[in-house]
Design a protein around this motif. Structure first.
Motif, PDB file in Angstrom:
ATOM      1  N   GLU A 169      49.436   9.502  12.743  1.00 16.04           N
ATOM      2  CA  GLU A 169      49.611  10.821  12.146  1.00 16.04           C
ATOM      3  C   GLU A 169      50.259  11.735  13.181  1.00 16.04           C
ATOM      4  O   GLU A 169      50.010  11.606  14.380  1.00 16.04           O
ATOM      5  CB  GLU A 169      48.223  11.342  11.756  1.00 16.04           C
ATOM      6  N   ILE A 170      51.087  12.634  12.699  1.00 16.41           N
ATOM      7  CA  ILE A 170      51.641  13.652  13.611  1.00 16.41           C
ATOM      8  C   ILE A 170      50.645  14.792  13.632  1.00 16.41           C
ATOM      9  O   ILE A 170      50.373  15.389  12.587  1.00 16.41           O
ATOM     10  CB  ILE A 170      52.991  14.167  13.102  1.00 16.41           C
ATOM     11  N   ALA A 171      50.081  15.076  14.792  1.00 19.50           N
ATOM     12  CA  ALA A 171      49.018  16.085  14.811  1.00 19.50           C
ATOM     13  C   ALA A 171      48.957  16.785  16.151  1.00 19.50           C
ATOM     14  O   ALA A 171      49.612  16.399  17.124  1.00 19.50           O
ATOM     15  CB  ALA A 171      47.680  15.425  14.491  1.00 19.50           C
ATOM     16  N   GLU A 218      60.463  21.534   8.454  1.00 20.34           N
ATOM     17  CA  GLU A 218      61.203  21.924   7.259  1.00 20.34           C
ATOM     18  C   GLU A 218      60.438  21.562   5.990  1.00 20.34           C
ATOM     19  O   GLU A 218      60.899  21.821   4.896  1.00 20.34           O
ATOM     20  CB  GLU A 218      62.560  21.233   7.258  1.00 20.34           C
ATOM     21  N   LEU A 219      59.308  20.931   6.156  1.00 17.56           N
ATOM     22  CA  LEU A 219      58.488  20.640   4.982  1.00 17.56           C
ATOM     23  C   LEU A 219      57.312  21.606   4.899  1.00 17.56           C
ATOM     24  O   LEU A 219      56.396  21.413   4.132  1.00 17.56           O
ATOM     25  CB  LEU A 219      58.024  19.186   4.991  1.00 17.56           C
ATOM     26  N   TRP A 220      57.372  22.625   5.719  1.00 18.14           N
ATOM     27  CA  TRP A 220      56.396  23.701   5.689  1.00 18.14           C
ATOM     28  C   TRP A 220      54.978  23.218   5.933  1.00 18.14           C
ATOM     29  O   TRP A 220      54.048  23.570   5.241  1.00 18.14           O
ATOM     30  CB  TRP A 220      56.534  24.480   4.373  1.00 18.14           C
ATOM     31  N   LEU A 221      54.870  22.369   6.943  1.00 22.60           N
ATOM     32  CA  LEU A 221      53.544  21.923   7.354  1.00 22.60           C
ATOM     33  C   LEU A 221      53.266  22.583   8.699  1.00 22.60           C
ATOM     34  O   LEU A 221      53.864  22.226   9.707  1.00 22.60           O
ATOM     35  CB  LEU A 221      53.508  20.400   7.506  1.00 22.60           C
ATOM     36  N   TYR A 222      52.406  23.550   8.679  1.00 18.79           N
ATOM     37  CA  TYR A 222      52.114  24.281   9.899  1.00 18.79           C
ATOM     38  C   TYR A 222      51.052  23.511  10.691  1.00 18.79           C
ATOM     39  O   TYR A 222      49.951  23.261  10.207  1.00 18.79           O
ATOM     40  CB  TYR A 222      51.642  25.687   9.541  1.00 18.79           C
ATOM     41  N   GLN A 223      51.415  23.118  11.904  1.00 20.26           N
ATOM     42  CA  GLN A 223      50.581  22.176  12.653  1.00 20.26           C
ATOM     43  C   GLN A 223      49.101  22.562  12.752  1.00 20.26           C
ATOM     44  O   GLN A 223      48.232  21.723  12.628  1.00 20.26           O
ATOM     45  CB  GLN A 223      51.138  21.971  14.062  1.00 20.26           C
ATOM     46  N   GLU A 224      48.837  23.820  12.989  1.00 22.62           N
ATOM     47  CA  GLU A 224      47.444  24.166  13.264  1.00 22.62           C
ATOM     48  C   GLU A 224      46.527  23.778  12.103  1.00 22.62           C
ATOM     49  O   GLU A 224      45.389  23.373  12.310  1.00 22.62           O
ATOM     50  CB  GLU A 224      47.310  25.651  13.593  1.00 22.62           C
ATOM     51  N   THR A 225      47.046  23.891  10.884  1.00 25.49           N
ATOM     52  CA  THR A 225      46.208  23.524   9.738  1.00 25.49           C
ATOM     53  C   THR A 225      46.755  22.322   8.980  1.00 25.49           C
ATOM     54  O   THR A 225      46.256  21.989   7.914  1.00 25.49           O
ATOM     55  CB  THR A 225      46.071  24.705   8.760  1.00 25.49           C
ATOM     56  N   LYS A 226      47.767  21.686   9.536  1.00 20.73           N
ATOM     57  CA  LYS A 226      48.267  20.471   8.892  1.00 20.73           C
ATOM     58  C   LYS A 226      47.179  19.416   8.952  1.00 20.73           C
ATOM     59  O   LYS A 226      46.558  19.197   9.989  1.00 20.73           O
ATOM     60  CB  LYS A 226      49.510  19.969   9.610  1.00 20.73           C
ATOM     61  N   THR A 227      46.966  18.746   7.825  1.00 19.23           N
ATOM     62  CA  THR A 227      45.971  17.683   7.803  1.00 19.23           C
ATOM     63  C   THR A 227      46.595  16.459   7.174  1.00 19.23           C
ATOM     64  O   THR A 227      47.084  16.518   6.050  1.00 19.23           O
ATOM     65  CB  THR A 227      44.748  18.089   6.957  1.00 19.23           C
ATOM     66  N   ASP A 231      53.345  14.665   2.738  1.00 17.92           N
ATOM     67  CA  ASP A 231      54.578  15.435   2.895  1.00 17.92           C
ATOM     68  C   ASP A 231      55.168  15.387   4.303  1.00 17.92           C
ATOM     69  O   ASP A 231      56.130  16.093   4.582  1.00 17.92           O
ATOM     70  CB  ASP A 231      54.386  16.913   2.502  1.00 17.92           C
ATOM     71  N   CYS A 232      54.613  14.584   5.174  1.00 17.49           N
ATOM     72  CA  CYS A 232      55.154  14.538   6.534  1.00 17.49           C
ATOM     73  C   CYS A 232      56.160  13.397   6.652  1.00 17.49           C
ATOM     74  O   CYS A 232      55.837  12.246   6.385  1.00 17.49           O
ATOM     75  CB  CYS A 232      54.042  14.357   7.553  1.00 17.49           C
ATOM     76  N   THR A 233      57.383  13.750   7.042  1.00 20.37           N
ATOM     77  CA  THR A 233      58.423  12.732   7.157  1.00 20.37           C
ATOM     78  C   THR A 233      58.506  12.130   8.557  1.00 20.37           C
ATOM     79  O   THR A 233      59.451  11.400   8.843  1.00 20.37           O
ATOM     80  CB  THR A 233      59.806  13.309   6.802  1.00 20.37           C
ATOM     81  N   PHE A 234      57.558  12.447   9.408  1.00 22.44           N
ATOM     82  CA  PHE A 234      57.583  11.939  10.786  1.00 22.44           C
ATOM     83  C   PHE A 234      58.910  12.295  11.468  1.00 22.44           C
ATOM     84  O   PHE A 234      59.418  11.528  12.278  1.00 22.44           O
ATOM     85  CB  PHE A 234      57.376  10.414  10.812  1.00 22.44           C
ATOM     86  N   CYS A 235      59.441  13.460  11.110  1.00 22.29           N
ATOM     87  CA  CYS A 235      60.760  13.811  11.635  1.00 22.29           C
ATOM     88  C   CYS A 235      60.679  14.282  13.083  1.00 22.29           C
ATOM     89  O   CYS A 235      61.691  14.388  13.761  1.00 22.29           O
ATOM     90  CB  CYS A 235      61.408  14.874  10.769  1.00 22.29           C
ATOM     91  N   MET A 236      59.497  14.617  13.545  1.00 25.89           N
ATOM     92  CA  MET A 236      59.253  14.977  14.942  1.00 25.89           C
ATOM     93  C   MET A 236      59.865  16.313  15.344  1.00 25.89           C
ATOM     94  O   MET A 236      59.894  16.633  16.525  1.00 25.89           O
ATOM     95  CB  MET A 236      59.735  13.877  15.901  1.00 25.89           C
ATOM     96  N   GLU A 237      60.365  17.084  14.382  1.00 27.07           N
ATOM     97  CA  GLU A 237      60.890  18.412  14.736  1.00 27.07           C
ATOM     98  C   GLU A 237      59.791  19.230  15.406  1.00 27.07           C
ATOM     99  O   GLU A 237      60.021  19.913  16.405  1.00 27.07           O
ATOM    100  CB  GLU A 237      61.382  19.161  13.489  1.00 27.07           C
ATOM    101  N   CYS A 238      58.592  19.140  14.825  1.00 19.33           N
ATOM    102  CA  CYS A 238      57.491  19.940  15.366  1.00 19.33           C
ATOM    103  C   CYS A 238      57.175  19.519  16.804  1.00 19.33           C
ATOM    104  O   CYS A 238      56.868  20.347  17.652  1.00 19.33           O
ATOM    105  CB  CYS A 238      56.262  19.793  14.478  1.00 19.33           C
ATOM    106  N   ILE A 239      57.282  18.222  17.065  1.00 20.28           N
ATOM    107  CA  ILE A 239      56.992  17.723  18.415  1.00 20.28           C
ATOM    108  C   ILE A 239      57.971  18.325  19.410  1.00 20.28           C
ATOM    109  O   ILE A 239      57.594  18.791  20.479  1.00 20.28           O
ATOM    110  CB  ILE A 239      57.077  16.181  18.442  1.00 20.28           C
TER     111      ILE A 239
HETATM  112  S1  SF4 Z   1      56.904  15.411  11.778  1.00 20.48           S
HETATM  113 FE1  SF4 Z   1      58.375  16.667  10.631  1.00 20.48          FE
HETATM  114  S2  SF4 Z   1      57.530  16.749   8.558  1.00 20.48           S
HETATM  115 FE2  SF4 Z   1      55.882  16.073   9.900  1.00 20.48          FE
HETATM  116  S3  SF4 Z   1      54.832  17.955  10.471  1.00 20.48           S
HETATM  117 FE3  SF4 Z   1      56.327  17.556  12.078  1.00 20.48          FE
HETATM  118  S4  SF4 Z   1      58.141  18.722  11.482  1.00 20.48           S
HETATM  119 FE4  SF4 Z   1      56.813  18.576   9.673  1.00 20.48          FE
END
Ligand code: SF4
Ligand code: SF4
Ligand SMILES: [Cu+2]
Lengths: 485, 139
Positions: A169-171, A218-227, A231-239
């Motif tokens: 999981e991306i978390a 871009e999928l509007w998943l805000y990390q602090e409350t993302k669970t 809807d997570c594409t593992f795109c790693m933008e957040c990382i």
């Molecule tokens: S990996 Fe991509 S889709 Fe998943 S939470 Fe991060 S930015 Fe959003």
């Protein structure tokens, strides 16, 4: 991200572009060969790569890691181009901000696969891939963020739902860091100008901040409350966006998120999303129908239906069969089960509410069936890519000491296939039973009431798995000759 | 902008690659037009299990052609199923045969036959074949 080699590759900010470029090349290869190559599926990249390797890769990746296909998705590079060329400023209509459209498209996709024998037609496979590129390009060219991924892409929904049972999981690594973070780069993105909040001034709007250096989610998943993985594409933008390096690819207890029901960033509560539950249930039943499409009895059923309906049109017959098997029958079964569960446990909830809470429990079972099926094709045909590549290279002028040998066997001994398939299916059943029970406990508390709430769902899962075993024991039959000449 | 550089650079490379790779890989060639290759299958329709293939090779005038090496490859319409490959034995003038060609599964098969003569001439024939299941069911 912790493993040294893979970790440093993934941390490199272009790693995803490299993966996407690789998959884009493969997709282009599929389209070119599909359009202009020999129309014999086993001798064409468009017959082999998508239906043997891609599906096998997706199943394995979801089982062992997570949503790796979206991470390497070939449709993303053209889409990035679309974001540069087209305005990409519209909001997706509110009425469509659900999974219903995607569910419908998924149905369409599975129906077309069966009705037009896509596995046997490189040409149609190529057209499908091309239309996918066009759709992603146009939709994300006009609408904001990852509208296509979140609300349209049927393949993506398949990944999202099944990745709920994935081990990665991306978390956030350290929740405390997020609590003190004021920039929220993981969601708004990183720009030339800082957001301003750190200086205690009024926050700047994105367009006042110069160039976007690194997009946020871009999928509007805000990390602090993302669970979880929905809807997570593992795109790693957040990382890459997080200035504190506080987001990573982490391991977790698979399937646990199926019974927990927190408020999820960008998703909401599972129990308040009938569209999501419907998608999960649809995919579960579709796993069985999709497998039913390739065993001998299906042709007897189709012939019988054709007689009753007075038609010889296969697309029509399959349309009705799939409508019945993927929508009507599941609705009926799930409706009954939800009703029983509600009245046995005296939860006082409506059928829809009950199904929306418990429906997710069937995801692992459906996933087990998908894995069994797709892995079967991959294990049997994985090596077929070797002679095909050899032939391709020979066509390009490379010479080999020996002609390509097409008589390649399966990747594992043939006698392993059935036991392996059964293991995946029954593992899915086991996890589904656990999830259903945990949901029941959360809903009505432990004790006999939970057992009563659980029992109907457990029975449904059991029934489906028996159907799955029956399917796996049937003789296979694959029709769909499509000769280009 | 650094992040855009890579994707933008990859595009021309990919297009080039595509043109290079696939542009003219057309349908499979059929070989020498002066040779006629045909096959009959017994039983008709064949069932899962062994079937007998009776293969004839003639020139366009109908004269039998001898001494060919004939390889038959059976593929399912679904990619990635293990193909069946076998070599035919000469059985008479212009006549070749495979006594037990094993269809492993019911469904649509495509038989691809390729005959090669000692002088290097060759011909290919493609025959779609429906194989019925052994156990009931089949309409
Ligand atoms: S990996 Fe991509 S889709 Fe998943 S939470 Fe991060 S930015 Fe959003
Ligand atoms: S959801 Fe997005 S990333 Fe995933 S397959 Fe679809 S287009 Fe690709
Ligand atoms: Cu299949």
């Amino acid at each position: 991200m912790r493993s040294p080699l893979l970790g440093s590759f993934l941390r490199w900010r272009h790693s995803r572009s490299v993966l996407q470029a690789l998959f884009l090349s493969l997709a282009i290869l599929v389209m070119v060969d599909g359009f202009w190559g020999p129309q014999l599926s086993p001798k064409n990249m468009a017959g082999v790569l998508p239906w043997v390797h891609w599906r096998g890769f997706v199943a394995l990746a979801l089982l062992l890691a997570g949503n790796l296909f979206c991470m390497a998705c070939p449709f993303m590079l053209p889409r990035k181009l679309a974001k540069k060329l087209l305005p990409a400023d519209r909001h997706w209509p509110k009425a469509l901000r659900t999974k219903w459209l995607a569910l419908f498209l998924l149905f369409l996709f599975l129906w077309a696969y069966e009705a037009y024998h896509l596995w046997a037609s490189p040409l149609l496979t190529a057209w499908l891939a091309l239309s996918y590129f066009v759709a992603a390009f146009v939709i994300d060219g006009f609408f904001r963020g990852a509208t296509f991924c979140k609300h349209v892409c049927p393949i993506g929904q398949f990944h999202f739902v099944n990745s709920l049972a994935s081990p990665l999981e991306i978390a956030v690594r350290e929740p405390g860091v997020c609590a003190t973070c004021r920039t929220r780069d993981c969601i708004v993105g990183r720009y030339e100008e800082p957001r301003g909040l750190d200086q205690g001034t009024e926050a700047l709007r994105p367009h006042e901040r110069g160039k976007l250096l690194q997009a946020g989610c871009e999928l509007w998943l805000y990390q602090e409350t993302k669970t979880g993985n929905m809807d997570c594409t593992f795109c790693m933008e957040c990382i890459h966006a997080c200035p504190h390096d506080n987001v990573g690819i982490l391991t977790r207890a698979p399937a646990r998120e199926l019974w927990e029901d927190p408020q999820r960033a960008g998703v909401g509560r599972f129990s308040r999303r009938p569209d999501l539950a419907a998608l999960a249930l649809f995919l579960t039943f579709a796993a069985f129908l999709n497998a039913f499409g390739m065993v001998t009895p299906v042709y007897a059923v189709e012939a019988w239906m054709g007689r009753v309906m007075g038609t010889t049109s296969e697309p029509l017959v399959i349309g009705v069969l799939f409508l019945a098997g993927m929508i009507l029958l599941p609705a009926l079964l799930v409706g009954c089960v939800a009703r029983c569960s509600a009245s046995l446990s005296r939860s006082g909830r409506t059928i829809i509410q009950e199904a929306t809470r418990y429906g997710y429990a069937l995801v692992p079972l459906g996933f087990g069936m998908w894995v069994a099926h797709y892995l079967f094709h991959f294990l049997v045909g994985g090596l077929a890519i070797v002679p095909l590549t050899q032939e391709y290279l020979a066509f390009l002028g490379f010479s080999f000491p020996r002609a390509p040998s097409w008589a390649v066997g399966p990747l594992v001994p043939e006698s392993w296939l059935l036991p392996l398939e059964l293991i995946f299916l029954e593992l899915g059943l086991l996890v589904s039973l656990v999830v259903a029970y945990r949901i029941a406990v959360r809903e009505v508390g432990p004790g006999p009431r939970a057992v009563r709430a659980f029992a109907p769902w457990g029975l449904l899962a059991l029934f489906l798995s028996v159907a799955g075993v029956w399917l796996l024991l049937q003789p296979m039959e694959m029709r769909g000759t499509f000769m280009g000449s | 902008m650094k992040s855009a550089l890579l994707p933008v650079l990859t595009f021309p490379v990919l297009i080039l690659l595509a043109l290079l790779l696939g542009a003219c890989r057309g349908e499979m060639e059929r070989g020498d037009p002066g040779l006629v290759l045909d096959v009959a299958i017994s039983p008709t329709p064949p069932a899962v299990g062994p079937a007998r293939l009776i293969i004839t090779l003639e020139d366009t005038a109908g004269a039998p052609v001898e001494g060919a090496e004939i390889v038959v490859e059976g593929n399912m319409s679904h990619a990635g199923m293990v193909p069946v490959v076998d070599t035919a034995q000469a059985e008479g003038p212009g006549s070749y045969g495979i006594s037990d060609f094993r269809f492993t599964m019911a469904g649509d098969w495509i038989l691809t036959l390729r005959a090669t003569l000692p002088d290097g001439r060759w011909v290919r024939a493609v025959r779609p074949t429906k194989v019925v299941g052994r156990v009931g069911g089949s309409p």
